[in-house]
Design a protein around this motif. Structure first.
Motif, short mmCIF file in Angstrom:
data_model
loop_
_atom_site.label_atom_id
_atom_site.label_comp_id
_atom_site.label_asym_id
_atom_site.label_seq_id
_atom_site.Cartn_x
_atom_site.Cartn_y
_atom_site.Cartn_z
N LYS A 174 19.35 60.50 -96.23
CA LYS A 174 19.81 59.27 -96.90
C LYS A 174 19.89 59.43 -98.41
N GLN A 175 19.52 60.62 -98.92
CA GLN A 175 19.43 60.81 -100.37
C GLN A 175 20.68 61.49 -100.94
N GLU A 176 21.07 61.05 -102.14
CA GLU A 176 22.13 61.71 -102.87
C GLU A 176 21.52 62.70 -103.85
N ASN A 177 22.17 63.84 -104.01
CA ASN A 177 21.65 64.85 -104.92
C ASN A 177 21.67 64.36 -106.36
N PRO A 178 20.60 64.63 -107.13
CA PRO A 178 20.63 64.29 -108.56
C PRO A 178 21.60 65.22 -109.28
N PRO A 179 22.05 64.81 -110.48
CA PRO A 179 23.00 65.65 -111.23
C PRO A 179 22.48 67.06 -111.49
N ALA A 180 21.20 67.19 -111.75
CA ALA A 180 20.58 68.50 -111.99
C ALA A 180 19.31 68.58 -111.15
N PRO A 181 19.08 69.71 -110.49
CA PRO A 181 17.92 69.81 -109.60
C PRO A 181 16.64 70.19 -110.32
N VAL A 182 15.53 69.93 -109.66
CA VAL A 182 14.26 70.46 -110.11
C VAL A 182 14.29 71.98 -109.95
N GLN A 183 13.61 72.68 -110.83
CA GLN A 183 13.48 74.13 -110.73
C GLN A 183 12.03 74.48 -110.41
N TRP A 184 11.81 75.57 -109.70
CA TRP A 184 10.44 75.94 -109.39
C TRP A 184 10.31 77.45 -109.22
N GLN A 185 9.06 77.93 -109.37
CA GLN A 185 8.75 79.35 -109.25
C GLN A 185 7.43 79.51 -108.49
N PRO A 186 7.40 80.31 -107.44
CA PRO A 186 6.14 80.58 -106.73
C PRO A 186 5.25 81.52 -107.56
N TYR A 187 3.97 81.21 -107.61
CA TYR A 187 3.01 82.04 -108.32
C TYR A 187 2.04 82.73 -107.36
N GLN A 188 1.76 82.09 -106.22
CA GLN A 188 0.81 82.63 -105.25
C GLN A 188 1.36 82.47 -103.83
N VAL A 189 1.03 83.41 -102.98
CA VAL A 189 1.45 83.38 -101.57
C VAL A 189 0.27 83.75 -100.69
N TRP A 190 0.11 83.04 -99.59
CA TRP A 190 -0.87 83.38 -98.56
C TRP A 190 -0.16 83.41 -97.21
N MET A 191 -0.64 84.23 -96.29
CA MET A 191 0.02 84.33 -94.99
C MET A 191 -0.99 84.69 -93.91
N SER A 192 -0.74 84.16 -92.71
CA SER A 192 -1.55 84.52 -91.55
C SER A 192 -1.31 85.99 -91.21
N CYS A 193 -2.24 86.58 -90.45
CA CYS A 193 -2.11 87.98 -90.05
C CYS A 193 -0.81 88.23 -89.29
N ASP A 194 -0.43 87.28 -88.41
CA ASP A 194 0.77 87.48 -87.60
C ASP A 194 2.06 87.03 -88.28
N GLY A 195 1.95 86.45 -89.49
CA GLY A 195 3.13 86.05 -90.23
C GLY A 195 3.80 84.79 -89.75
N THR A 196 3.18 84.03 -88.84
CA THR A 196 3.83 82.83 -88.33
C THR A 196 3.64 81.61 -89.23
N LEU A 197 2.72 81.69 -90.19
CA LEU A 197 2.49 80.58 -91.11
C LEU A 197 2.21 81.14 -92.49
N GLY A 198 2.78 80.51 -93.51
CA GLY A 198 2.58 80.97 -94.87
C GLY A 198 2.49 79.80 -95.83
N VAL A 199 1.97 80.05 -97.02
CA VAL A 199 1.80 79.03 -98.04
C VAL A 199 2.26 79.60 -99.38
N THR A 200 3.01 78.81 -100.12
CA THR A 200 3.36 79.19 -101.48
C THR A 200 2.89 78.10 -102.43
N LYS A 201 2.49 78.52 -103.62
CA LYS A 201 2.02 77.57 -104.63
C LYS A 201 2.55 78.03 -105.98
#
Length: 231
Positions: free
Chosen positions: A86-113
């Motif tokens: 239901k949302q319209e895109n804003p004229p300019a998007p937010v920008q982001w950069q991952p600094y940290q990553v964690w992941m399960s042993c089997d790779g089925t779940l991960g986290v970025t911050k």
């Protein structure tokens, strides 16, 4: 001032992807997929996500990279795909950069911050939880963050940590929700070595997100976010 541009992150991935203390071992002891975590692949997915936001629009990208079960906060929790369509895109998007990553042993779940910046000059942090799909790509199941008075300190390089594969927990387990919780949900990796939950309180929409990683003998908290919406 140090800046981790997306292009530089991708280049670093091709040469020496991360500092990581992941030490998979004994792969034959586990089901198919154990020890197959690939933090570089998850970061590449997030880079593609950010690129689509720039090229095709912020909410278009969020919708395309969302899992069917994904939730987000606006500031109340919503089913992401229902809200995003239901949302319209804003004229300019937010920008982001991952600094940290964690992941399960089997790779089925991960986290970025990492950090984000809006066109109006505001800055903040974010945490995103990613679930691997049937074809191997990742889609986010939880995205949240908050504003900061000043930008997060930029690390010298992106770091990653993978759950220990030596001894898997017998049962993932989850925390007990507080009595005044309006929402309490979460999930686990398929091998049970990474788990998360989000709690939203009914009185003021305050929320907390907790993520824990298996270190071989116990679960260790790696993310403990707490957000209280203004107003």
């Amino acid at each position: 001032m140090k800046r981790i541009a997306l292009g530089l992150v991708m280049a670093a991935m091709l040469v020496a992807p991360f500092q990581t203390d992941a030490r998979p071992r004994g792969r034959g002891m586990f089901p198919p997929g154990a020890g197959t975590a690939n933090p570089s692949g998850l970061v590449a997915e997030e880079i593609a996500f950010a690129r689509m936001a720039r090229e095709k629009g912020q909410w278009t990208a969020f919708r395309e990279f969302a899992d069917d079960t994904a939730i987000m906060f606006v500031p109340q929790e919503v089913q992401a795909k229902d809200w995003l369509k239901k949302q319209e895109n804003p004229p300019a998007p937010v920008q982001w950069q991952p600094y940290q990553v964690w992941m399960s042993c089997d790779g089925t779940l991960g986290v970025t911050k990492g950090a984000w910046q809006r066109p109006d000059g505001s800055v903040g942090w974010y945490t995103t939880i990613w679930k691997r799909q049937k074809k191997g790509e990742y889609r986010w199941v939880l995205d949240h963050g908050d504003t900061l008075k000043s930008a997060l300190p930029e690390p010298d390089m992106l770091t990653a940590k993978v759950a220990q594969c030596g001894h898997r927990p017998n049962a993932p387990g989850q925390a007990t929700p507080p009595a005044d919780a309006r929402t309490f949900t979460g999930g686990n990796s398929m091998d049970g070595t990474l788990r998360w939950n989000v709690t939203v309180l009914g009185s003021n929409d305050a929320r907390s997100v907790r993520v824990e990683l298996w270190d071989g003998t116990q679960f260790v908290p790696i993310v403990e976010d707490k957000v209280t919406p203004a107003g």
